[in-house]
Motif scaffolding. Structure first.
Motif, PDB file in Angstrom:
ATOM      1  N   GLY A 553      43.870 -33.559 -30.956  1.00  0.00           N
ATOM      2  CA  GLY A 553      42.910 -32.466 -31.016  1.00  0.00           C
ATOM      3  C   GLY A 553      43.543 -31.198 -30.479  1.00  0.00           C
ATOM      4  N   PHE A 554      43.286 -30.064 -31.150  1.00  0.00           N
ATOM      5  CA  PHE A 554      43.831 -28.779 -30.699  1.00  0.00           C
ATOM      6  C   PHE A 554      42.738 -27.722 -30.734  1.00  0.00           C
ATOM      7  CE2 PHE A 554      45.399 -24.521 -31.510  1.00  0.00           C
ATOM      8  CZ  PHE A 554      46.336 -24.374 -30.494  1.00  0.00           C
ATOM      9  N   GLY A 555      42.689 -26.906 -29.664  1.00  0.00           N
ATOM     10  CA  GLY A 555      41.798 -25.752 -29.622  1.00  0.00           C
ATOM     11  C   GLY A 555      42.251 -24.793 -28.545  1.00  0.00           C
ATOM     12  N   ARG A 556      42.015 -23.510 -28.766  1.00  0.00           N
ATOM     13  CA  ARG A 556      42.398 -22.503 -27.779  1.00  0.00           C
ATOM     14  C   ARG A 556      41.197 -21.636 -27.421  1.00  0.00           C
ATOM     15  NH1 ARG A 556      44.273 -17.607 -28.235  1.00  0.00           N
ATOM     16  NH2 ARG A 556      46.192 -18.112 -27.102  1.00  0.00           N
ATOM     17  N   SER A 557      41.190 -21.142 -26.178  1.00  0.00           N
ATOM     18  CA  SER A 557      40.130 -20.286 -25.668  1.00  0.00           C
ATOM     19  C   SER A 557      38.797 -21.039 -25.689  1.00  0.00           C
ATOM     20  CB  SER A 557      40.082 -18.983 -26.464  1.00  0.00           C
ATOM     21  OG  SER A 557      39.310 -18.014 -25.804  1.00  0.00           O
ATOM     22  N   ALA A 558      37.785 -20.555 -26.441  1.00  0.00           N
ATOM     23  CA  ALA A 558      36.547 -21.322 -26.558  1.00  0.00           C
ATOM     24  C   ALA A 558      36.801 -22.655 -27.244  1.00  0.00           C
ATOM     25  CB  ALA A 558      35.491 -20.521 -27.313  1.00  0.00           C
ATOM     26  N   GLY A 559      37.848 -22.721 -28.070  1.00  0.00           N
ATOM     27  CA  GLY A 559      38.264 -24.005 -28.626  1.00  0.00           C
ATOM     28  C   GLY A 559      38.828 -24.924 -27.560  1.00  0.00           C
ATOM     29  N   GLY A 560      39.259 -24.349 -26.424  1.00  0.00           N
ATOM     30  CA  GLY A 560      39.683 -25.153 -25.285  1.00  0.00           C
ATOM     31  C   GLY A 560      38.500 -25.794 -24.584  1.00  0.00           C
ATOM     32  N   LEU A 561      37.363 -25.082 -24.545  1.00  0.00           N
ATOM     33  CA  LEU A 561      36.122 -25.699 -24.080  1.00  0.00           C
ATOM     34  C   LEU A 561      35.802 -26.907 -24.947  1.00  0.00           C
ATOM     35  CD1 LEU A 561      33.371 -25.625 -22.466  1.00  0.00           C
ATOM     36  CD2 LEU A 561      32.532 -24.191 -24.330  1.00  0.00           C
ATOM     37  N   LEU A 562      35.955 -26.738 -26.244  1.00  0.00           N
ATOM     38  CA  LEU A 562      35.758 -27.842 -27.190  1.00  0.00           C
ATOM     39  C   LEU A 562      36.661 -29.023 -26.838  1.00  0.00           C
ATOM     40  CD1 LEU A 562      34.682 -28.928 -29.990  1.00  0.00           C
ATOM     41  CD2 LEU A 562      36.630 -27.721 -31.012  1.00  0.00           C
ATOM     42  N   MET A 563      37.945 -28.757 -26.599  1.00  0.00           N
ATOM     43  CA  MET A 563      38.878 -29.832 -26.295  1.00  0.00           C
ATOM     44  C   MET A 563      38.542 -30.529 -24.985  1.00  0.00           C
ATOM     45  SD  MET A 563      40.942 -30.184 -28.782  1.00  0.00           S
ATOM     46  CE  MET A 563      39.522 -29.775 -29.792  1.00  0.00           C
ATOM     47  N   GLY A 564      38.198 -29.730 -23.965  1.00  0.00           N
ATOM     48  CA  GLY A 564      37.878 -30.325 -22.675  1.00  0.00           C
ATOM     49  C   GLY A 564      36.649 -31.211 -22.742  1.00  0.00           C
ATOM     50  N   THR A 565      35.637 -30.769 -23.492  1.00  0.00           N
ATOM     51  CA  THR A 565      34.416 -31.558 -23.610  1.00  0.00           C
ATOM     52  C   THR A 565      34.648 -32.803 -24.447  1.00  0.00           C
ATOM     53  OG1 THR A 565      33.152 -29.500 -23.456  1.00  0.00           O
ATOM     54  CG2 THR A 565      31.983 -31.445 -24.226  1.00  0.00           C
ATOM     55  N   VAL A 566      35.380 -32.659 -25.538  1.00  0.00           N
ATOM     56  CA  VAL A 566      35.712 -33.815 -26.381  1.00  0.00           C
ATOM     57  C   VAL A 566      36.493 -34.854 -25.580  1.00  0.00           C
ATOM     58  CG1 VAL A 566      37.198 -34.507 -28.310  1.00  0.00           C
ATOM     59  CG2 VAL A 566      35.559 -32.637 -28.604  1.00  0.00           C
ATOM     60  N   ALA A 567      37.429 -34.395 -24.751  1.00  0.00           N
ATOM     61  CA  ALA A 567      38.212 -35.326 -23.936  1.00  0.00           C
ATOM     62  C   ALA A 567      37.316 -36.100 -22.977  1.00  0.00           C
ATOM     63  CB  ALA A 567      39.287 -34.574 -23.164  1.00  0.00           C
ATOM     64  N   ASN A 568      36.277 -35.449 -22.444  1.00  0.00           N
ATOM     65  CA  ASN A 568      35.338 -36.142 -21.562  1.00  0.00           C
ATOM     66  C   ASN A 568      34.424 -37.094 -22.326  1.00  0.00           C
ATOM     67  OD1 ASN A 568      36.124 -35.006 -19.073  1.00  0.00           O
ATOM     68  ND2 ASN A 568      34.816 -33.214 -19.375  1.00  0.00           N
ATOM     69  N   MET A 569      33.993 -36.670 -23.523  1.00  0.00           N
ATOM     70  CA  MET A 569      32.999 -37.434 -24.260  1.00  0.00           C
ATOM     71  C   MET A 569      33.581 -38.607 -25.039  1.00  0.00           C
ATOM     72  SD  MET A 569      30.607 -34.342 -25.795  1.00  0.00           S
ATOM     73  CE  MET A 569      29.573 -35.488 -26.718  1.00  0.00           C
ATOM     74  N   ALA A 570      34.777 -38.427 -25.601  1.00  0.00           N
ATOM     75  CA  ALA A 570      35.330 -39.456 -26.499  1.00  0.00           C
ATOM     76  C   ALA A 570      36.838 -39.588 -26.318  1.00  0.00           C
ATOM     77  CB  ALA A 570      34.991 -39.103 -27.949  1.00  0.00           C
ATOM     78  N   PRO A 571      37.293 -39.873 -25.100  1.00  0.00           N
ATOM     79  CA  PRO A 571      38.747 -39.958 -24.888  1.00  0.00           C
ATOM     80  C   PRO A 571      39.416 -41.047 -25.715  1.00  0.00           C
ATOM     81  CG  PRO A 571      37.552 -40.872 -23.013  1.00  0.00           C
ATOM     82  CD  PRO A 571      36.537 -40.196 -23.884  1.00  0.00           C
ATOM     83  N   GLU A 572      38.660 -42.076 -26.076  1.00  0.00           N
ATOM     84  CA  GLU A 572      39.241 -43.196 -26.818  1.00  0.00           C
ATOM     85  C   GLU A 572      39.563 -42.845 -28.265  1.00  0.00           C
ATOM     86  OE1 GLU A 572      34.871 -43.070 -27.464  1.00  0.00           O
ATOM     87  OE2 GLU A 572      36.157 -42.955 -25.681  1.00  0.00           O
ATOM     88  N   ASP A 573      39.043 -41.716 -28.767  1.00  0.00           N
ATOM     89  CA  ASP A 573      39.289 -41.342 -30.161  1.00  0.00           C
ATOM     90  C   ASP A 573      40.578 -40.549 -30.353  1.00  0.00           C
ATOM     91  OD1 ASP A 573      36.836 -41.910 -32.094  1.00  0.00           O
ATOM     92  OD2 ASP A 573      36.019 -41.451 -30.117  1.00  0.00           O
ATOM     93  N   TYR A 574      41.218 -40.133 -29.264  1.00  0.00           N
ATOM     94  CA  TYR A 574      42.345 -39.207 -29.375  1.00  0.00           C
ATOM     95  C   TYR A 574      43.563 -39.742 -28.646  1.00  0.00           C
ATOM     96  CZ  TYR A 574      38.616 -36.363 -31.108  1.00  0.00           C
ATOM     97  OH  TYR A 574      37.561 -35.925 -31.864  1.00  0.00           O
ATOM     98  N   GLY A 575      44.708 -39.571 -29.295  1.00  0.00           N
ATOM     99  CA  GLY A 575      45.958 -39.955 -28.657  1.00  0.00           C
ATOM    100  C   GLY A 575      46.511 -38.850 -27.786  1.00  0.00           C
ATOM    101  N   VAL A 576      46.143 -37.600 -28.102  1.00  0.00           N
ATOM    102  CA  VAL A 576      46.637 -36.454 -27.345  1.00  0.00           C
ATOM    103  C   VAL A 576      45.694 -35.276 -27.560  1.00  0.00           C
ATOM    104  CG1 VAL A 576      48.180 -35.761 -29.236  1.00  0.00           C
ATOM    105  CG2 VAL A 576      48.656 -34.954 -26.930  1.00  0.00           C
ATOM    106  N   ILE A 577      45.549 -34.468 -26.523  1.00  0.00           N
ATOM    107  CA  ILE A 577      44.776 -33.225 -26.587  1.00  0.00           C
ATOM    108  C   ILE A 577      45.717 -32.083 -26.215  1.00  0.00           C
ATOM    109  CG2 ILE A 577      42.970 -31.864 -25.469  1.00  0.00           C
ATOM    110  CD1 ILE A 577      41.760 -33.945 -27.265  1.00  0.00           C
ATOM    111  N   VAL A 578      45.727 -31.036 -27.042  1.00  0.00           N
ATOM    112  CA  VAL A 578      46.520 -29.836 -26.764  1.00  0.00           C
ATOM    113  C   VAL A 578      45.563 -28.654 -26.713  1.00  0.00           C
ATOM    114  CG1 VAL A 578      48.334 -28.292 -27.585  1.00  0.00           C
ATOM    115  CG2 VAL A 578      48.568 -30.770 -27.909  1.00  0.00           C
ATOM    116  N   THR A 579      45.657 -27.868 -25.657  1.00  0.00           N
ATOM    117  CA  THR A 579      44.754 -26.729 -25.546  1.00  0.00           C
ATOM    118  C   THR A 579      45.444 -25.560 -24.868  1.00  0.00           C
ATOM    119  OG1 THR A 579      42.627 -25.976 -24.686  1.00  0.00           O
ATOM    120  CG2 THR A 579      43.768 -27.673 -23.409  1.00  0.00           C
TER     121      THR A 579
END
Length: 705
Positions: A553-579
């Motif tokens: 998953g990748f997102g920047r700025s407000a897309g970083g809010l997206l990444m941080g929340t996704v990482a909390n909500m569904a960490p098992e769906d992602y191999g890596v998060i970049v923000t």
């Protein structure tokens, strides 16, 4: 600000020497008791609040940031060959000596050109024809020399063609300085005005420049002033002072060139104030602001055109004659009536027609509306694409210049004749070594958990097989009504060539599907943005575009809010998060009106001084929802001088993640010490970090090299 930066740089040098060797274990930030209280009595413990240093000079903070950089260097050292390969591939797709298509204005042809190996362009013009002698307006390679960061924002040539006024930022904090250069001699004739926004408008006297003054603490646009060349900034005349801190300010001259306009805009209300461009009249309100009513105006011939959401959620386009009282909406007449399927996003008036940017089924297209009422849409040949209006400086023409691109097709400048429909290609961005025939773009629709169909734009190699084994790079944003259009990215062929799929999740919070798409992804419906992104991932995995847990998953700025929340909500769906520059400390930031942008954004996120908004934001704020769980690998970056998302938001987030996360997946924090919200400046340097995080991402997903 420059002095602050130099002082911080000295501290950094001393701090870096203490961490010269790569740290074998992650840096551990100290925990210091600190409470953040809301006006209604709620209190939160913020043990890493001490990492906030508005001066950027605190040696303890700089030492910790330096330690994080050193740790990242050590962890990424083994990926240096891949990073270098990716950087070479990406920058190899940049034409070394590219130039823009010239456009005509007041008898001159304007363009910019890059010399081989240069990070910055030369902005120039020629009188009458491209065979005439070149006149350099801005020699940016020379201007940037010796600067760690350099950016030219708005620039405007005076009506008599003698001067160029421009906004320059040499820190990265988007606090621009106004400079005026005499074009014929290259002499700087004025540089007394500092701390301004990136917007300038000349008056017809060729001496007066309208600009926007910023608050030095909150960096909000506060005042419109008029500066006369050669006079002290203290003498500048105040034109308008905005008392409501939820409004931004912008400036422009109308298409007719008859008026200068001030635009005051917020999430839910707009106001325009215009005056004769001669500078001899007062700025008057076009139509007074009202909560829930948005509009924009331009002028052509003997009429005003108004883009408005009045009884039109997807907006309408209306006409008002010069003789009318503009504030009297009963005198406004529809040019384009409201639509449930077409969302009008922008318009550009010409003498004989109006060009309209509109969104239909997740794509942005252009429609031409002739003065006789005939309407035609510009054709496209791909399922997912983006059309945008290009520079059209003069309205007395039948030709519209626009830009077309997709995830496969590089940016291409076209002209289309509004009368005949004839289309001609002026330029396609050269991409050395790239063959678009080797790639395929698709548009698919993912069903969100509430039944909403979410558009997804994809690109992959022509040899890709949808068999459920590939790695997926999924990007998203979903905020401010800013749509994530399917555009060309010179880095993505490097992913597709290695068997990856790249997906743009066009989630709610943008305006990809109209205004309701935005309204259903903000305030008390913000959670839709996060669940949409997760549901897109699960749809693509179910449809065998990717293997389970092989998604980045990748997102920047407000897309970083997206990444941080996704990482909390569904960490098992992602191999890596970049923000990058992630907005991850939503509650604390939105409780502090001294932080840049806070007050402007109450209508985006809600005001947590009110308990319902506080509770809702607290429910998704990434920093506040970190738990002892097995997070995916995470790469985070920030700029020390970021004015939009302060560096300490991701710093605190990383510190708390290090404390609480379980498992051995790496967490890296890259701090750009000479950059702001946009990262490093320069057309090549900006890809250094991208090559780094892409190498990290590929390594974590096991992408074959």
């Amino acid at each position: 600000m420059v002095k602050r930066f130099l002082a911080g740089a000295v501290c950094l040098l001393s701090a870096t020497s203490a961490f010269a060797e790569p740290a074998p274990t992650p840096p551990v930030a100290a925990k210091k008791p600190h409470q953040v209280a809301a006006p209604f009595g709620a209190v939160r413990e913020d043990e890493y609040y001490w990492l906030r240093d508005d001066t950027r000079k605190n040696p303890d903070v700089l030492s910790w940031l330096a330690a994080e950089n050193s740790y990242a260097d050590g962890q990424l050292a083994r990926l240096t060959p891949l990073k270098d390969t990716l950087f070479k591939e990406i920058t190899g797709r940049i034409a070394p000596d590219d130039s823009s298509v010239p456009y005509r204005q007041r008898g001159y042809l304007y363009y910019r050109r890059f010399a081989a190996g240069q990070d910055y362009p030369v902005t120039a013009r020629r009188k009458g024809a491209m065979t005439a002698p070149e006149e350099v307006l801005l020699d940016q390679p020379a201007m940037a020399k010796g600067k760690g960061f350099f950016s030219i924002g708005a620039w405007e040539v005076s009506p008599d063609n003698r001067y160029v006024a421009y906004a320059e930022d040499s820190v990265g904090r988007q606090q621009f300085r106004l400079k005026v250069r005499e074009i014929a001699t290259g002499r700087i004739v004025d540089e007394t005005v500092a701390n301004i926004e990136d917007a300038l408008v000349w008056a017809d006297d060729n001496r007066t420049i309208y600009y926007i003054d910023k608050d030095p603490v909150t960096l909000l646009s506060k005042r419109v002033k008029a500066h006369v060349i050669g006079t002290p900034a203290s003498d500048d005349r105040l034109i308008h002072e905005e008392k409501d801190d939820s409004f931004y300010i912008s400036l422009k001259r109308t298409a007719s060139d008859k008026y200068a306009c001030i635009f005051l805009w917020s999430t839910t209300s707009n106001e325009a104030r215009c005056a004769p461009a001669s500078g001899k009249g007062e700025f008057t309100v076009f139509a007074p602001r009202e909560k829930g009513w948005l509009y924009n105006v331009d002028h052509i011939g003997d009429r005003w055109l108004v883009w408005s959401n009045h009884q039109a959620p997807n907006y309408r386009l209306m006409s008002v004659p010069d003789t009318a009282q503009t504030a009297d909406r009963t005198q406004w007449r529809d040019l384009v009536a409201p639509s449930d399927t077409a969302f009008i996003e922008a318009f550009k008036p010409f003498n004989g027609f109006v060009a309209i940017e509109e969104r239909v089924n997740g794509n942005k297209r252009i429609r031409l509306l002739a003065n006789d009422g005939k309407s035609t849409s510009v054709a496209a040949d791909e399922p997912a694409y983006t059309m945008t209006l290009d520079t059209n400086a003069e309205p007395a023409t039948d030709w519209l210049r626009y830009r077309y691109e997709s995830m496969v097709t590089p940016p291409t400048i076209y002209e289309v004749n509004a009368k005949t429909g004839e289309r001609r290609q002026l330029k396609r961005q050269p991409v050395p070594g790239y063959d678009p025939a080797q790639y395929v773009t698709e548009r698919v629709w993912a069903t969100a958990r509430d039944g909403t169909r979410v558009p997804v734009s994809l690109v992959h190699h022509r040899k890709f097989h949808r068999n459920g084994t590939a790695a997926l790079y999924q990007v998203g944003y979903g905020a401010y009504g800013s749509s994530y259009d399917p555009a060309f990215n010179i880095a993505w062929p490097s992913l597709a060539d290695r068997g990856m799929v790249v997906a743009i999740a066009q989630i709610r919070g943008g305006q990809d599907m109209g205004r309701a798409w935005y309204d259903n992804g903000r305030l008390m419906k913000k959670m839709n943005s996060f669940t949409d992104f997760i549901d897109v991932t699960r749809h693509l995995v179910a449809q065998k575009y990717a293997a389970p847990r092989r998604t980045a998953g990748f997102g920047r700025s407000a897309g970083g809010l997206l990444m941080g929340t996704v990482a909390n909500m569904a960490p098992e769906d992602y191999g890596v998060i970049v923000t990058q520059v992630p907005f991850v400390d939503a509650v604390t930031t939105m409780l502090d009106p001294t932080i840049p942008l806070t007050t402007n954004e109450y209508d985006e996120w809600g005001n947590p001084e009110q308990k319902p908004a506080y509770d809702y934001i607290l429910g998704y704020s990434p920093y506040d929802n970190i738990a002892a769980k097995h997070y995916p690998a995470i790469y985070v970056s920030t700029g020390l001088w970021d004015s939009q998302v302060q560096y300490y938001e991701p710093a605190k987030w990383v510190a708390r993640l290090r404390e609480k996360k379980t498992g051995d997946n790496p967490l890296l924090f890259r701090v750009q010490m000479e950059a702001g919200h946009g990262g490093k400046s320069g057309r090549f340097r900006r890809y250094e970090e991208q090559a780094e995080y892409l190498a990290f991402m590929m390594d974590q997903l096991g992408v074959a090299q």
